[in-house]
Design an enzyme around this catalytic site. Structure first.
Site, short mmCIF file in Angstrom:
data_model
loop_
_atom_site.label_atom_id
_atom_site.label_comp_id
_atom_site.label_asym_id
_atom_site.label_seq_id
_atom_site.Cartn_x
_atom_site.Cartn_y
_atom_site.Cartn_z
N HIS A 155 6.53 -5.56 -3.87
CA HIS A 155 5.94 -4.28 -4.27
C HIS A 155 6.68 -3.09 -3.67
O HIS A 155 6.47 -1.96 -4.08
CB HIS A 155 4.47 -4.23 -3.84
CG HIS A 155 3.60 -5.14 -4.65
ND1 HIS A 155 2.70 -4.69 -5.57
CD2 HIS A 155 3.53 -6.49 -4.70
CE1 HIS A 155 2.08 -5.71 -6.14
NE2 HIS A 155 2.58 -6.82 -5.61
N ASP A 363 9.68 4.85 -1.90
CA ASP A 363 8.48 4.12 -2.32
C ASP A 363 8.86 3.12 -3.39
O ASP A 363 9.68 3.45 -4.27
CB ASP A 363 7.44 5.11 -2.89
CG ASP A 363 6.01 4.67 -2.63
OD1 ASP A 363 5.78 3.45 -2.61
OD2 ASP A 363 5.14 5.54 -2.44
#
Ligand code: ADP
Ligand code: F6P
Length: 501
Positions: A155, A363
């Site tokens: 992720h 991110d």
């Protein structure tokens, strides 16, 4: 349909209430629709490591979880996962703290997960492992004779080999990850970095952009950007707009434009840089002062990790300074909250705001950016200011893209967003909405699972290398406990019969 077995460190147990974090948000919707087994940490730290997982069910999902001991929680979760792998993979190696004892416990926890999960597996199960806490799990399962298809999804970003080289354990982690049949990433940049690391640290061969050969096996790579359920988030935001909680916020603004930030309190989210840019905006533009409010929700996260504690102190200090220096008796420029806020309220606040400020230093994806787009009123949408270093920037390029390290550029982007006319706001929003409206966590999950089935079918068709065990894929599900063998098996995958010898 094969049972899906999801494995993640954080498991959003129905009994535990809401938790902030992209993994839970992405997988919850998928599991609710598809059903299956969700295995991982219970979220509880208890003195004794239990011998058996605790099981609870909700709808079609069975949750099996294990507690961590205090030492495991400290060394596996706080130190190695969050204090070492998290900064390393986010390309912030200067923040990483490596200790061999932590690495040892990290592996031991992965072994314990493998041991306890193996007892719950059935033939035909598809195993889908998530995130950086569980990098060695596929190898640990294989070592226990588990032959089911194993997919892994990361992720968070994957750093370049140059950066990874700073971490002592990295070669063995890359080798262990290569025990999976399919390894998925958020962006092609992350996938490329992993492929390069597999070649340089593990001696794998890259035979195509999405294929590696390692120890006589084919390992597939793929890009699967995590998505949100845009339509239901949009409905929720529209419904919440009139709620008491949103109306109270609206009234308190006294007509000032709202800039909104919603994050876990995390060093990767660029929270300090955001406050510096906001200060710069207010210092530069007299006409914006008094006419704007920044609401930053920074939910406390991983609070036992030193860098997170330090960030909390720094943020409190910066926020206090900003309000003291620039505030007026009847105007407080910044509202900083550290308590988690319920998802429905967040959706409503997003709809009320004129600017969504999503500026991580790095991110994997950043679901908040997608949620911000979904929450807007198409007739009068807010403007998304987005870091170019978030995975989401690859899909949401109609946002105002910024470099979070450039304080002046961020202040200018905020100024541009606050002054943007309706026509430009609408046209940017339409492009952003088109990028997310037809996607969903369910489509994302299906696409990963389909690729996993294809990957294992292709592996099964490969000529066997002497000494390399066959993979048992997609045998018809049976209620009987799994027989953990490496014997030849007749298999069906994507509709075809395959004989493994
Ligand atoms: P991460 O996985 O690093 O936390 P994401 O942006 O991908 O980042 O996902 C965060 C998820 O958690 C989103 O669904 C978001 O709405 C939710 N969330 C993040 N911060 C908060 C907060 N302060 N309060 C409530 N929900 C939050
Ligand atoms: O998205 C990255 C991630 O680490 C997820 O694995 C996790 O659910 C989320 O951030 C929140 O972190 P934590 O589980 O450590 O609270």
């Amino acid at each position: 349909m094969n049972r899906l077995v999801v494995v993640s460190n954080r498991v959003p147990l129905p009994s535990a209430g809401q938790q902030a974090g992209g993994l839970a948000v992405a997988l919850d919707g998928l599991m609710e629709k598809r059903g299956g087994l969700w295995f991982g940490w219970s979220g509880i730290v208890s003195p004794e490591a239990a011998t058996e997982p605790k099981v609870e069910s909700a709808g079609a999902v069975d949750y099996a979880t294990i507690d961590l001991t205090p030492e495991e929680h400290t060394r596996y979760y706080n130190n190695f996962s969050n204090g070492m792998l998290w900064p390393l993979l986010h390309t912030m190696p200067e923040m990483m703290k490596f200790d061999r004892r932590d690495a040892k416990v990290y592996r031991a926890v992965n072994d314990r997960f493998a041991m306890q999960l193996a007892t719950l597996l059935q033939p035909g199960d598809l195993i889908w492992v998530h995130d950086f806490h569980l990098i060695p799990l596929a190898a640990a399962l294989r070592a226990r004779g588990v032959t089911n298809p194993i997919g892994f999804f990361l992720h968070i970003p994957f750093a370049s080999p140059d950066v990874l080289g700073a971490a002592p354990e990295v070669a063995s982690l890359v080798r262990d990850l290569l025990a999976a049949d399919l390894i998925g990433f958020q962006t092609d940049n992350d996938m490329g970095n992993f492929a390069a690391a597999a070649v340089s640290f593990a001696g794998a061969t890259r035979t195509s952009p999405t294929t590696l050969m390692y120890a006589g096996r084919r390992v597939r790579l793929g890009v699967f950007p995590v998505e949100i359920e845009a339509h239901s988030f949009a409905r929720m935001a529209a419904e919440m707009e009139q709620s008491e909680v949103c109306q109270r916020l609206k009234t308190s603004l006294l007509g000032k434009k709202l800039i909104l930030g919603v994050d876990r309190l995390d060093p990767t989210k660029g929270l300090m840089q955001r406050l510096w840019a906001y200060r710069r905006l207010l210092e530069k533009h007299d006409d914006i002062r008094r006419n704007v409010t920044l609401l930053q929700i920074a939910a406390t996260s991983r609070k036992e990790v030193v860098s997170y504690k330090e960030l909390r102190d720094d943020l409190d200090h910066e926020a206090g300074g900003l309000n003291a220096d620039l505030g007026e008796p009847d105007w407080v420029p910044l509202r900083l909250l550290s308590r988690p806020t319920v998802r429905q309220a967040v959706a409503g606040y997003m709809r009320l705001s004129r600017v969504g400020l999503v500026t991580p230093l790095r991110d994997g994806m950043n679901l908040v950016a997608k949620e911000y787009v979904a929450a807007q009123n198409p007739a009068d949408p807010g403007v998304l200011v987005l870091s170019r270093f978030a995975g989401a920037a690859r899909q949401l390029d109609a946002a105002l893209l910024v470099n979070p390290h450039d304080t002046d550029a961020m202040a200018d982007a905020l100024d541009q967003a606050l002054r943007m006319g309706l026509a430009e706001r609408q046209s940017r929003w339409r492009s952003l909405w088109e990028a997310i409206e037809h996607r969903s966590p369910v489509v994302w999950g299906r696409s990963f699972v389909a690729s996993l089935l294809r990957a294992t079918a292709a592996t099964a068709r490969m000529p066997r290398q002497p000494g390399v065990p066959a993979l048992a894929i997609d045998r018809p599900a049976a209620a009987a406990p799994v027989r953990l063998t490496r014997e030849p098996a007749e298999l069906t995958a994507t509709g075809e019969k395959i004989r493994l010898n």
